[in-house]
Design a protein around this motif. Sequence first.
Motif, short mmCIF file in Angstrom:
data_model
loop_
_atom_site.label_atom_id
_atom_site.label_comp_id
_atom_site.label_asym_id
_atom_site.label_seq_id
_atom_site.Cartn_x
_atom_site.Cartn_y
_atom_site.Cartn_z
N VAL A 75 -49.22 16.26 -55.54
CA VAL A 75 -50.26 17.01 -54.85
C VAL A 75 -51.63 16.54 -55.32
O VAL A 75 -52.54 16.30 -54.52
CB VAL A 75 -50.11 18.53 -55.09
CG1 VAL A 75 -51.21 19.28 -54.39
CG2 VAL A 75 -48.77 19.01 -54.60
N TRP A 76 -51.73 16.36 -56.64
CA TRP A 76 -52.99 15.84 -57.19
C TRP A 76 -53.28 14.45 -56.62
O TRP A 76 -54.40 14.16 -56.19
CB TRP A 76 -52.88 15.81 -58.71
CG TRP A 76 -54.08 15.20 -59.38
CD1 TRP A 76 -55.24 15.83 -59.70
CD2 TRP A 76 -54.23 13.84 -59.78
NE1 TRP A 76 -56.11 14.95 -60.28
CE2 TRP A 76 -55.52 13.73 -60.34
CE3 TRP A 76 -53.42 12.72 -59.72
CZ2 TRP A 76 -56.00 12.52 -60.83
CZ3 TRP A 76 -53.90 11.52 -60.21
CH2 TRP A 76 -55.18 11.44 -60.77
N ALA A 77 -52.23 13.60 -56.64
CA ALA A 77 -52.42 12.23 -56.15
C ALA A 77 -52.79 12.23 -54.67
O ALA A 77 -53.65 11.47 -54.23
CB ALA A 77 -51.14 11.42 -56.34
N GLU A 78 -52.16 13.15 -53.93
CA GLU A 78 -52.46 13.25 -52.51
C GLU A 78 -53.93 13.63 -52.30
O GLU A 78 -54.63 13.06 -51.48
CB GLU A 78 -51.55 14.32 -51.90
CG GLU A 78 -51.88 14.64 -50.48
CD GLU A 78 -50.79 14.20 -49.54
OE1 GLU A 78 -49.66 14.64 -49.74
OE2 GLU A 78 -51.07 13.41 -48.64
N ARG A 82 -64.01 9.12 -48.66
CA ARG A 82 -65.30 8.92 -49.33
C ARG A 82 -65.80 10.18 -50.01
O ARG A 82 -66.95 10.58 -49.87
CB ARG A 82 -66.37 8.45 -48.33
CG ARG A 82 -66.01 7.15 -47.67
CD ARG A 82 -67.22 6.50 -47.08
NE ARG A 82 -67.71 7.21 -45.93
CZ ARG A 82 -68.43 6.64 -44.96
NH1 ARG A 82 -68.73 5.38 -45.04
NH2 ARG A 82 -68.85 7.32 -43.94
N ARG A 83 -64.93 10.85 -50.72
CA ARG A 83 -65.35 12.02 -51.49
C ARG A 83 -64.54 12.02 -52.79
O ARG A 83 -63.54 11.32 -52.87
CB ARG A 83 -65.17 13.30 -50.69
CG ARG A 83 -63.75 13.55 -50.27
CD ARG A 83 -63.66 14.69 -49.28
NE ARG A 83 -62.29 14.83 -48.82
CZ ARG A 83 -61.36 15.53 -49.43
NH1 ARG A 83 -61.65 16.16 -50.55
NH2 ARG A 83 -60.15 15.61 -48.95
N PRO A 84 -64.96 12.78 -53.81
CA PRO A 84 -64.31 12.63 -55.12
C PRO A 84 -62.94 13.29 -55.22
O PRO A 84 -62.16 12.93 -56.10
CB PRO A 84 -65.29 13.26 -56.09
CG PRO A 84 -66.18 14.11 -55.28
CD PRO A 84 -66.19 13.59 -53.90
N GLY A 85 -62.60 14.27 -54.40
CA GLY A 85 -61.35 15.00 -54.60
C GLY A 85 -61.51 15.97 -55.75
O GLY A 85 -62.62 16.27 -56.18
N PRO A 86 -60.39 16.49 -56.31
CA PRO A 86 -60.53 17.48 -57.38
C PRO A 86 -61.16 16.87 -58.64
O PRO A 86 -60.76 15.79 -59.07
CB PRO A 86 -59.09 17.92 -57.65
CG PRO A 86 -58.22 16.91 -57.02
CD PRO A 86 -59.00 16.27 -55.94
N THR A 87 -62.16 17.55 -59.18
CA THR A 87 -62.82 17.05 -60.39
C THR A 87 -63.02 18.14 -61.43
O THR A 87 -63.33 17.84 -62.58
CB THR A 87 -64.22 16.47 -60.07
OG1 THR A 87 -64.93 17.48 -59.35
CG2 THR A 87 -64.14 15.22 -59.25
N GLU A 88 -62.87 19.40 -61.04
CA GLU A 88 -63.34 20.49 -61.90
C GLU A 88 -62.49 20.70 -63.14
O GLU A 88 -63.01 20.91 -64.23
CB GLU A 88 -63.39 21.80 -61.10
CG GLU A 88 -64.49 21.83 -60.05
CD GLU A 88 -65.86 21.78 -60.68
OE1 GLU A 88 -66.12 22.54 -61.62
OE2 GLU A 88 -66.68 20.96 -60.24
N ASN A 89 -61.15 20.68 -62.98
CA ASN A 89 -60.29 21.04 -64.09
C ASN A 89 -59.78 19.80 -64.82
O ASN A 89 -58.97 19.05 -64.28
CB ASN A 89 -59.10 21.86 -63.60
CG ASN A 89 -59.58 23.13 -62.94
OD1 ASN A 89 -60.31 23.90 -63.53
ND2 ASN A 89 -59.22 23.32 -61.69
N GLY A 90 -60.26 19.60 -66.03
CA GLY A 90 -59.79 18.47 -66.81
C GLY A 90 -60.41 17.17 -66.32
O GLY A 90 -61.11 17.14 -65.32
N PRO A 91 -60.16 16.08 -67.07
CA PRO A 91 -60.69 14.78 -66.65
C PRO A 91 -60.09 14.36 -65.33
O PRO A 91 -58.87 14.45 -65.14
CB PRO A 91 -60.29 13.85 -67.79
CG PRO A 91 -59.17 14.54 -68.48
CD PRO A 91 -59.36 15.99 -68.29
N TRP A 92 -60.88 13.94 -64.40
CA TRP A 92 -60.48 13.55 -63.03
C TRP A 92 -59.66 14.65 -62.35
O TRP A 92 -58.82 14.37 -61.51
CB TRP A 92 -59.66 12.25 -63.04
CG TRP A 92 -60.35 11.14 -63.73
CD1 TRP A 92 -61.47 10.48 -63.31
CD2 TRP A 92 -59.99 10.55 -64.98
NE1 TRP A 92 -61.83 9.52 -64.22
CE2 TRP A 92 -60.94 9.55 -65.25
CE3 TRP A 92 -58.97 10.78 -65.90
CZ2 TRP A 92 -60.89 8.77 -66.41
CZ3 TRP A 92 -58.92 10.01 -67.04
CH2 TRP A 92 -59.87 9.03 -67.29
N GLY A 93 -59.90 15.88 -62.73
CA GLY A 93 -59.15 16.97 -62.11
C GLY A 93 -57.68 16.99 -62.44
O GLY A 93 -56.88 17.56 -61.73
#
Lengths: 372, 331
Positions: B27-30, B39-50
């Motif tokens: 799910v994270w990889a998706e 062209r957007r960062p995706g999840p970033t908030e929780n932990g390094p690289w989300g």
Amino acid sequence: MSEPIVLQPDETFILNVGPQHPATHGVLRVKMTMDGEYIYNAETVIGYIHRMHEKMAENRTYPQYLPNLSRLDYLSAMAYCHGYVLAVEKAAAVEVPERAEYIRAITVEMNRISSHLVWFGAFVMDLGGFSPLMYAFDDREQILDLLEAVTGSRLTYCYFRFGGLYNDVDDDFIEGTRRFVKRMRKSLKMYHKLVTTNVILMKRLMGIGPVSAEMCQRYGATGPVARGSGINYDVRRNEPYSVYPEFDFDIPVYNEGDSYARYKVRMEEMEQSLRIIEQGLDKLPDGPINPEKKPKTIKLPPGDYYTAVEAGRGSFGIRIVSNGDKSPYRLKLRSPTYSNMHLFDEACRGMLIADALAFMGSLDLVIPEMDR
Amino acid sequence: MSLTLINVLAAVIIAIAFVAANAAYLVWAERKGAGFIQRRPGPTENGPWGLLQPPVDGIKLMTKQLLIPGGVDKIIFVIAPVLAMFPSIVSFVTIPFSDTIVAHNINIGLLMIFVFGSMSAMAILMGGWSSRNKYSMISSVRAVSQAVAYEIPMLITAITVVMIAGSLDLMEIVHKQSGGFWHWNIWPFQKGLFNILMPASFLIFFICSLAETNRAPFDLGEAESELVAGYHTEYSSMGFGLFFMGEYANIVIGACLTTILFLGGWDCPFGLFPGVWWFIVKIYILIFTFIWIRWTFPRTTIYSLLNLSWKVLIPISLFNLLLTAGLLKVF
């Protein structure tokens, strides 16, 4: 599909699409009588977001009603304000300086592009492709930033005043707009390469939701819906207003009448809007943006006034009946989506639900504008 | 006997952990992949690289109220999500990751995976049917006709590979392809035979595994712009979570099977250092392709999907089956 399906009217069930449904993009409700996945009959139910904009006009002075116009179609708000100020200026005989007229045309066309970009993204999302939405919103963001710097708002603009504008454009805006035009041309090329010629998309749109020219006339459909059905009618060309006669642009018309034709009309309209913006920037004269003499209180002489403009979704008409007072006696808004939507009931019979929702997307409905 | 039982139990626990970790991090990889494509960062908030996003999502899902709407068929409604997850976990027991890393290799491993794989359509039907929701019902009917249509070409192409390998044992199928990428089943040259349709077979198998796992552009079961959320519209909390994880587990199985049948399993492309790492690399390349396809193409309609299966994929795969049988008989 090869053979037409014979629908069984006595073996149906009713499917309630909306008022909260991902494909209706707002609070439109469609009561579909379904035979399996085929639609036997569809009944659109509107009015969930009715706010009595027409009645509100009767209790407000003419300038006070200006912000209401941008709350109709929040995606191409500029064109609606344009229609209103044109109507009042014509009736009250207010002169508009040329610079203001040009800036109006430029901003309206920019707003048209941003409106079509939202449609493009949302439409392809209806078809299941999510990524184009993000690209379209990225491009739209540039327009919103430019317009925000000039008008002060990003979506519900109240930029036009009777006889002029709220604010003059600066060099940053002109520079930025030129840069945007270049960028947008590149993006459109990419959209055509990635989306327009996609096999799945073409298969899903070609021949789906055919709307004949006769049907468009019967329902009063205008804008890209009518132009996709071979009706060569654009208010900017047929009943010219503002400075549109000064510009050189084409009206894209397709005769197929299917969803793909409507898609292509809108995509080409964006290109034409870019041409208008470019010419407008080249021709932009110097001078004031507001007339020197402007009546302190706007009062229309008694009478009946009608003005139409080409909004993002078709011909937007505004009829003002005045009895010489500070506010209109009656104000009637003719919103294009309202007419376009009524096609849906008749055209979607016998369609698959997936195709019907794609067809609905191709009509480009904005519900607050329909319900007013 | 007891040792085998312990082995199997340990294997099942590892399989569950593997499936759960994979489902969570896919799910994270998706989402990251979608972000990259859009062209957007995706999840970033929780932990390094989300990277902490999946556990956070999991906790959120588990703490939500498990709502069973009135009017649903309770027993089936509760069983369905479990049934969606269970076969995918069991399937992992027979999948060989390398010569040594396999929970329990049986000589009909391929058959077993197909048997359990076809149960996921059952789960979708049960979930959709018991929900008493019209959208869910349409979705489950779609899902079943889709599963039936796509299992046939998938099985036929698998049979072709089985005929070439001469075994239903997944280990055996991989061993037959060892020694470099030119031995893989994806190429037309097999054991001195020239079977031009093998690359087509690979494509058919790949398309079928897309359709089997309800992935875009064949995600008609949960076509969100038409059917809201399809068969899991009425599910909340972990009921939805299990369906969701089951889908990702099926993706991993699809990628594993494609790798084993056509891409030589854990065999190194250049005949050097075969090992589990090659297997992992191959399945994640395939999974990335799954993600890539999902965020690139619009959805097809159910009828063009069925047409594709019955009019294109099944004839080609049947012809390939006959061709392979003939070639094996003659040479």
